[in-house]
Write an enzyme that holds these catalytic residues in place. Structure first.
Site, PDB file in Angstrom:
ATOM      1  N   SER A   1      40.990  52.817  35.879  1.00  0.00           N
ATOM      2  CA  SER A   1      41.981  53.595  36.621  1.00  0.00           C
ATOM      3  C   SER A   1      43.403  53.196  36.263  1.00  0.00           C
ATOM      4  CB  SER A   1      41.753  53.461  38.128  1.00  0.00           C
ATOM      5  OG  SER A   1      41.620  52.104  38.498  1.00  0.00           O
TER       6      SER A   1
ATOM      7  N   HIS B   1      47.244  50.447  39.785  1.00  0.00           N
ATOM      8  CA  HIS B   1      47.409  51.891  39.607  1.00  0.00           C
ATOM      9  C   HIS B   1      48.865  52.251  39.320  1.00  0.00           C
ATOM     10  CE1 HIS B   1      43.473  53.232  41.826  1.00  0.00           C
ATOM     11  NE2 HIS B   1      43.262  52.358  40.860  1.00  0.00           N
TER      12      HIS B   1
END
Length: 301
Positions: free
Chosen positions: A205, A251
């Site tokens: 991610s 992230h």
């Protein structure tokens, strides 16, 4: 009375075939099977090959190879992540795939493989000290290929398949691979810098957030509407800030690194565009590494 032998020219590749056609480039006789349409007249296969050798290979708007349209790097990324997940399940057992908690109980547990390669600043387990600050710098790369269960893997690979093919076609294989690795690396370093030293994290991610940012940057450079990507970005940010056990720093770091790398690739201009892109990406990597070094000094100091 015998007939006079034919004096009609014959195809240089097929001597049994008479022809009145000639290559407009080398003027050798060619038959209809050998002729290739050209701007003026027809050309023989040899002249067509020679002309292709003299042509510059087609490039994308950002200097990449058109081979990116085949999506080999995107497919390779998905294959590597999937194989690593299989290896993790083999060494970690069925609970490595699902049922260990997190994300509504769908995520898998950690395994010896995730223990080995996840982002970890500094911690003691198994009777030994481990972590990036302990010299295990490889974790800042390996973590982007590790996942906590099949759902974790599936969510990330869906984004890679969706966004990767588009970006690879626009940038070419090498530039796209560099973008992906820098986004993942930048996100892992951000997790290392801003998370508690004993908090582990892993997953693609970090890189996929970078891909979302890269599509927005690339579309703006191409004067295309980046609007369709905004809901995807907002949705992923909502998940990031509302679901427990998600690396917020990872992230956001991947998002920032991907946007920066995409800007370097998109806005470098001719002449010497490739050199400018290489220098820009190198500077970006140096800055990310510098942040990791400073964090290491802070932990050990």
């Amino acid at each position: 009375m015998s007939e006079a032998p034919s004096t009609a020219p014959v195809c240089y590749r097929h001597p049994s075939r008479e022809t009145m056609l000639r290559c407009s480039r080398c003027e050798r006789p060619i038959c209809t099977s050998c002729m290739n349409d050209a701007t003026i007249g027809h050309q023989c296969p040899d002249c067509v090959k020679e002309g292709r050798r003299g042509q510059r290979p087609a490039r994308t708007a950002f200097g990449g190879s058109r081979a990116g349209q085949l999506g080999y790097v995107t497919t390779g990324i998905i294959a590597i992540n999937s194989l690593v997940m299989i290896a993790s399940a083999i060494v970690g057992g069925p609970r490595a795939i699902a049922g260990a908690g997190g994300f509504f109980g769908l995520l898998g547990t950690g395994t010896p493989l995730t223990d080995f390669g996840e982002v970890l600043g500094w911690a003691t387990y198994g009777g030994q000290v481990h972590g990036v600050a302990e010299g295990e710098w490889y974790r800042l790369v390996t973590a982007m290929f590790l996942h906590y269960g099949a759902v974790h893997l599936l969510l990330n690979m869906m984004l890679v398949a969706q966004l990767g093919r588009y970006l690879e076609a626009q940038l070419g294989p090498l530039r796209f691979a560099a973008l992906y690795l820098i986004a993942g690396f930048g996100g892992n370093v951000a997790a290392y810098v801003f998370q508690p030293a004993n908090q582990p994290s892993a997953g693609a991610s970090t890189a996929t957030f970078g891909l979302i940012a890269a599509v927005i940057v690339i579309n703006r450079r191409l004067l295309r509407d980046p609007g369709p990507m905004i809901p995807l970005l907002v949705t992923n940010l909502i998940f990031t800030f509302t679901i427990p056990q998600i690396s917020i720093a990872g992230h956001l770091g991947g998002l920032a690194a991907g946007a920066a790398a995409a800007a370097v690739l998109a806005y470098a201009r001719l002449p010497q565009r490739s050199a400018k892109q290489a220098v820009g990406l190198t500077v970006l990597v140096i800055l990310i590494v510098a942040a990791a070094v400073l964090r290491t000094q802070a932990i050990l100091g």
